[in-house]
Design an enzyme around this catalytic site. Structure first.
Site, PDB file in Angstrom:
ATOM      1  N   GLY A   1      -7.520 -39.706   2.763  1.00 43.88           N
ATOM      2  CA  GLY A   1      -6.508 -39.256   3.710  1.00 43.88           C
ATOM      3  C   GLY A   1      -7.087 -39.148   5.116  1.00 43.88           C
ATOM      4  O   GLY A   1      -8.275 -39.428   5.338  1.00 43.88           O
TER       5      GLY A   1
ATOM      6  N   TYR B   1       5.886 -25.319   0.940  1.00 42.49           N
ATOM      7  CA  TYR B   1       4.529 -25.792   1.270  1.00 42.49           C
ATOM      8  C   TYR B   1       3.699 -24.621   1.789  1.00 42.49           C
ATOM      9  O   TYR B   1       2.550 -24.419   1.385  1.00 42.49           O
ATOM     10  CB  TYR B   1       4.658 -26.890   2.325  1.00 42.49           C
ATOM     11  CG  TYR B   1       3.373 -27.375   2.958  1.00 42.49           C
ATOM     12  CD1 TYR B   1       2.500 -28.212   2.274  1.00 42.49           C
ATOM     13  CD2 TYR B   1       3.055 -27.008   4.266  1.00 42.49           C
ATOM     14  CE1 TYR B   1       1.337 -28.674   2.881  1.00 42.49           C
ATOM     15  CE2 TYR B   1       1.899 -27.470   4.879  1.00 42.49           C
ATOM     16  CZ  TYR B   1       1.042 -28.304   4.179  1.00 42.49           C
ATOM     17  OH  TYR B   1      -0.104 -28.762   4.784  1.00 42.49           O
TER      18      TYR B   1
ATOM     19  N   PRO C   1      -5.715 -24.963  10.636  1.00 45.15           N
ATOM     20  CA  PRO C   1      -5.618 -25.800  11.839  1.00 45.15           C
ATOM     21  C   PRO C   1      -4.188 -25.829  12.373  1.00 45.15           C
ATOM     22  O   PRO C   1      -3.245 -25.513  11.653  1.00 45.15           O
ATOM     23  CB  PRO C   1      -6.006 -27.177  11.312  1.00 45.15           C
ATOM     24  CG  PRO C   1      -5.551 -27.183   9.882  1.00 45.15           C
ATOM     25  CD  PRO C   1      -5.526 -25.749   9.397  1.00 45.15           C
TER      26      PRO C   1
ATOM     27  N   LEU D   1      -2.433 -31.692  13.379  1.00 44.53           N
ATOM     28  CA  LEU D   1      -3.564 -32.626  13.430  1.00 44.53           C
ATOM     29  C   LEU D   1      -3.086 -34.015  13.830  1.00 44.53           C
ATOM     30  O   LEU D   1      -1.939 -34.381  13.580  1.00 44.53           O
ATOM     31  CB  LEU D   1      -4.216 -32.737  12.050  1.00 44.53           C
ATOM     32  CG  LEU D   1      -4.845 -31.468  11.504  1.00 44.53           C
ATOM     33  CD1 LEU D   1      -5.364 -31.701  10.095  1.00 44.53           C
ATOM     34  CD2 LEU D   1      -5.974 -30.998  12.419  1.00 44.53           C
TER      35      LEU D   1
ATOM     36  N   HIS E   1       3.904 -36.478  10.869  1.00 48.44           N
ATOM     37  CA  HIS E   1       3.920 -35.252  11.662  1.00 48.44           C
ATOM     38  C   HIS E   1       4.274 -35.592  13.113  1.00 48.44           C
ATOM     39  O   HIS E   1       4.461 -36.744  13.457  1.00 48.44           O
ATOM     40  CB  HIS E   1       2.557 -34.578  11.589  1.00 48.44           C
ATOM     41  CG  HIS E   1       2.273 -34.000  10.251  1.00 48.44           C
ATOM     42  ND1 HIS E   1       1.470 -34.626   9.325  1.00 48.44           N
ATOM     43  CD2 HIS E   1       2.682 -32.865   9.659  1.00 48.44           C
ATOM     44  CE1 HIS E   1       1.408 -33.900   8.233  1.00 48.44           C
ATOM     45  NE2 HIS E   1       2.127 -32.826   8.406  1.00 48.44           N
TER      46      HIS E   1
ATOM     47  N   ARG F   1       7.533 -44.110  17.377  1.00 44.27           N
ATOM     48  CA  ARG F   1       8.838 -44.385  17.995  1.00 44.27           C
ATOM     49  C   ARG F   1       8.683 -44.886  19.432  1.00 44.27           C
ATOM     50  O   ARG F   1       9.441 -45.746  19.872  1.00 44.27           O
ATOM     51  CB  ARG F   1       9.737 -43.164  17.865  1.00 44.27           C
ATOM     52  CG  ARG F   1      10.276 -43.061  16.415  1.00 44.27           C
ATOM     53  CD  ARG F   1      11.183 -41.885  16.171  1.00 44.27           C
ATOM     54  NE  ARG F   1      10.447 -40.644  16.151  1.00 44.27           N
ATOM     55  CZ  ARG F   1      10.700 -39.600  16.928  1.00 44.27           C
ATOM     56  NH1 ARG F   1      11.680 -39.662  17.802  1.00 44.27           N
ATOM     57  NH2 ARG F   1       9.988 -38.503  16.834  1.00 44.27           N
TER      58      ARG F   1
HETATM   59  N1  LIG Z   1      -1.832 -33.483   9.004  1.00 50.47           N
HETATM   60  C1  LIG Z   1      -1.647 -32.280   9.547  1.00 50.47           C
HETATM   61  O1  LIG Z   1      -1.081 -32.142  10.652  1.00 50.47           O
HETATM   62  C2  LIG Z   1      -2.150 -31.041   8.840  1.00 50.47           C
HETATM   63  C3  LIG Z   1      -1.954 -29.803   9.462  1.00 50.47           C
HETATM   64  C4  LIG Z   1      -2.421 -28.654   8.822  1.00 50.47           C
HETATM   65  C5  LIG Z   1      -3.087 -28.764   7.609  1.00 50.47           C
HETATM   66  N2  LIG Z   1      -3.261 -29.966   7.016  1.00 50.47           N
HETATM   67  C6  LIG Z   1      -3.974 -30.012   5.715  1.00 50.47           C
HETATM   68  O2  LIG Z   1      -5.088 -30.873   5.858  1.00 50.47           O
HETATM   69  C7  LIG Z   1      -5.341 -31.530   4.611  1.00 50.47           C
HETATM   70  C8  LIG Z   1      -5.413 -33.032   4.818  1.00 50.47           C
HETATM   71  O3  LIG Z   1      -4.211 -33.494   5.426  1.00 50.47           O
HETATM   72  P1  LIG Z   1      -4.060 -35.007   5.872  1.00 50.47           P
HETATM   73  O4  LIG Z   1      -3.142 -35.022   7.035  1.00 50.47           O
HETATM   74  O5  LIG Z   1      -5.387 -35.657   5.944  1.00 50.47           O
HETATM   75  O6  LIG Z   1      -3.228 -35.581   4.633  1.00 50.47           O
HETATM   76  P2  LIG Z   1      -3.224 -37.030   4.002  1.00 50.47           P
HETATM   77  O7  LIG Z   1      -3.680 -38.019   4.996  1.00 50.47           O
HETATM   78  O8  LIG Z   1      -1.885 -37.205   3.382  1.00 50.47           O
HETATM   79  O9  LIG Z   1      -4.320 -36.924   2.861  1.00 50.47           O
HETATM   80  C9  LIG Z   1      -4.124 -36.163   1.687  1.00 50.47           C
HETATM   81  C10 LIG Z   1      -5.066 -36.681   0.632  1.00 50.47           C
HETATM   82  O10 LIG Z   1      -4.879 -35.906  -0.579  1.00 50.47           O
HETATM   83  C11 LIG Z   1      -4.828 -36.814  -1.666  1.00 50.47           C
HETATM   84  N3  LIG Z   1      -4.053 -36.297  -2.790  1.00 50.47           N
HETATM   85  C12 LIG Z   1      -2.788 -35.807  -2.743  1.00 50.47           C
HETATM   86  N4  LIG Z   1      -2.406 -35.494  -3.996  1.00 50.47           N
HETATM   87  C13 LIG Z   1      -3.440 -35.812  -4.818  1.00 50.47           C
HETATM   88  C14 LIG Z   1      -3.631 -35.727  -6.222  1.00 50.47           C
HETATM   89  N5  LIG Z   1      -2.688 -35.258  -7.039  1.00 50.47           N
HETATM   90  N6  LIG Z   1      -4.832 -36.137  -6.735  1.00 50.47           N
HETATM   91  C15 LIG Z   1      -5.783 -36.646  -5.936  1.00 50.47           C
HETATM   92  N7  LIG Z   1      -5.664 -36.752  -4.594  1.00 50.47           N
HETATM   93  C16 LIG Z   1      -4.490 -36.335  -4.057  1.00 50.47           C
HETATM   94  C17 LIG Z   1      -4.166 -38.057  -1.097  1.00 50.47           C
HETATM   95  O11 LIG Z   1      -4.436 -39.142  -1.943  1.00 50.47           O
HETATM   96  P3  LIG Z   1      -3.556 -40.493  -1.868  1.00 50.47           P
HETATM   97  O12 LIG Z   1      -4.145 -41.221  -0.691  1.00 50.47           O
HETATM   98  O13 LIG Z   1      -3.802 -41.160  -3.165  1.00 50.47           O
HETATM   99  O14 LIG Z   1      -2.134 -40.053  -1.650  1.00 50.47           O
HETATM  100  C18 LIG Z   1      -4.841 -38.154   0.267  1.00 50.47           C
HETATM  101  O15 LIG Z   1      -6.086 -38.791   0.166  1.00 50.47           O
HETATM  102  C19 LIG Z   1      -4.241 -31.078   3.651  1.00 50.47           C
HETATM  103  O16 LIG Z   1      -4.727 -30.029   2.854  1.00 50.47           O
HETATM  104  C20 LIG Z   1      -3.153 -30.583   4.588  1.00 50.47           C
HETATM  105  O17 LIG Z   1      -2.356 -29.622   3.963  1.00 50.47           O
HETATM  106  C21 LIG Z   1      -2.817 -31.123   7.608  1.00 50.47           C
END
Ligand SMILES: NC(=O)c1ccc[n+]([C@@H]2O[C@H](COP(=O)([O-])OP(=O)(O)OC[C@H]3O[C@@H](n4cnc5c(N)ncnc54)[C@H](OP(=O)(O)O)[C@@H]3O)[C@@H](O)[C@H]2O)c1
Length: 318
Positions: free
Chosen positions: A17, A139, A166, A169, A182, A190
């Site tokens: 991710g 969530y 955080p 992001l 996000h 867009r």
């Molecule tokens: N993005 C933001 O703005 C934001 C803000 C605050 C907090 N966060 C937190 O930061 C963390 C990372 O976010 P991100 O934006 O990097 O998300 P992301 O790009 O969607 O990455 C999430 C990762 O988790 C993996 N995953 C999900 N379900 C799984 C499962 N059942 N088994 C194994 N792997 C699984 C996904 O695998 P696949 O690739 O196979 O789907 C992906 O690699 C998360 O905990 C999120 O809640 C994000």
């Protein structure tokens, strides 16, 4: 405890991710022995598989990043999936890590765990002091349970688990899916599409006045390593330190993309929470500050978006 990653077996969940990949980049050259298993090798919702994997692979340190993640639309339509999958994933990973004798774990939560009316800038002590944003409640409650697990395991078992919060992001590897992205990725896509189609204007939901704090993923990965390497408490905000109005974010993105048309605000659409700025003074006191200026960071994010367009096999464009 403070734990150096050098020579240690370090498990990064969700490494494919956006943040997980940034964590892997940050760990390059540190001497850490990385333990990585994507969803096809290890589905983190499957309890017995996760315990077996942790027992066999013996991680010493964990960055727990993997989670079901999505924007407002995904959260509004799939609240049951967000609640179930995130509760399963984090309970499995944290308890399996504890049972396997892990020395320290850093868990990623989210700023939506704070009440909508928390005093600004939002301090860690605002947790559990009021009602949550309805649109993302399931969530948020799953992430609150994860934060509580860090606190409870520390209290009851002395486990060195720390949760980080955080703001929004952005950065390389972001998800640009029309319904799952996000704020930054959504605007970026867009604006790019408006530029390519030659549209005279680009529409942003709301009146443009809500303010959002943006943090580049590389900064968050750096902060998580900083906490791993130091003696810590169990909860830290990790923010950039200042926020931008949505209108400023849209103007910056338009400048980076090279879009010359007008930005139009659809005031019939909701603004969402007006301000969410985090108080990051606790991690600042540990000597960590965000480095990546949003304009520079957005240029990198746009370069990544363009490279995703050219590489369908790694694309998250939907
Ligand atoms: N993005 C933001 O703005 C934001 C803000 C605050 C907090 N966060 C937190 O930061 C963390 C990372 O976010 P991100 O934006 O990097 O998300 P992301 O790009 O969607 O990455 C999430 C990762 O988790 C993996 N995953 C999900 N379900 C799984 C499962 N059942 N088994 C194994 N792997 C699984 C996904 O695998 P696949 O690739 O196979 O789907 C992906 O690699 C998360 O905990 C999120 O809640 C994000």
């Amino acid at each position: 405890m403070s734990e150096s990653v050098s020579g240690r077996r370090v498990w990064v969940t969700g490494h494919r991710g956006m943040l997980g990949a940034a964590m892997v980049r940050r760990l390059e050259g540190t001497g850490a022995e990385l333990l990585l298993a994507g969803r096809s090798e290890l589905d983190l919702t499957r309890q017995s598989d996760v315990y077996k994997w942790a027992k066999e692979n013996k991680p010493e340190l964990v960055f727990h990043i993997g989670a079901k993640v999505g924007g407002i639309h995904a959260n509004a339509t799939l609240p049951g999936d967000f609640l179930r999958e995130n509760l399963l994933i984090q309970t499995n990973v944290m308890d399996a890590a504890f049972q396997a004798g892990v020395k320290k774990l850093v868990f990623v939560a989210s700023n939506c765990t704070y009440p909508t009316r928390a005093e600004l800038p939002i301090k860690e002590s605002s947790q559990l002091t009021g009602a949550l944003d309805e649109s993302i409640r399931s969530y948020a409650i799953s992430k609150i349970a994860g934060i509580e697990m860090c606190r409870a395991y520390k209290l009851q078992y002395g486990a060195d688990f720390v949760a980080v919060i955080p703001p929004n992001l952005y950065g390389p590897g972001d998800n640009y899916h029309p319904e799952h992205s996000h704020v930054v990725a959504g605007i970026l896509r867009r604006v790019h599409e408006a530029k390519i189609s030659g549209a005279e204007s680009f529409v942003v939901w709301g009146d443009g006045t809500p303010r959002r704090e943006l943090l580049h993923v590389d900064d968050l990965a750096d902060a998580m390593l900083h906490l791993m390497n130091r003696q810590t408490d169990w909860l830290y905000n990790i923010g950039y330190g200042t926020d931008l109005a949505i209108s400023e974010i849209a103007a910056l993105v338009a400048e980076v993309v090279g879009y010359k048309g007008a930005i139009v605000y659809d005031k019939s659409k909701p603004n969402g929470t007006m301000k969410k700025l985090l108080d990051s003074s606790r991690i600042n006191q540990l000597g960590w500050f965000a480095k990546k200026d949003p304009k520079l960071g957005l240029k990198e994010a746009y370069a990544d978006f363009l490279s995703q367009l050219n590489q369908p096999e790694r694309s998250r464009l939907g």
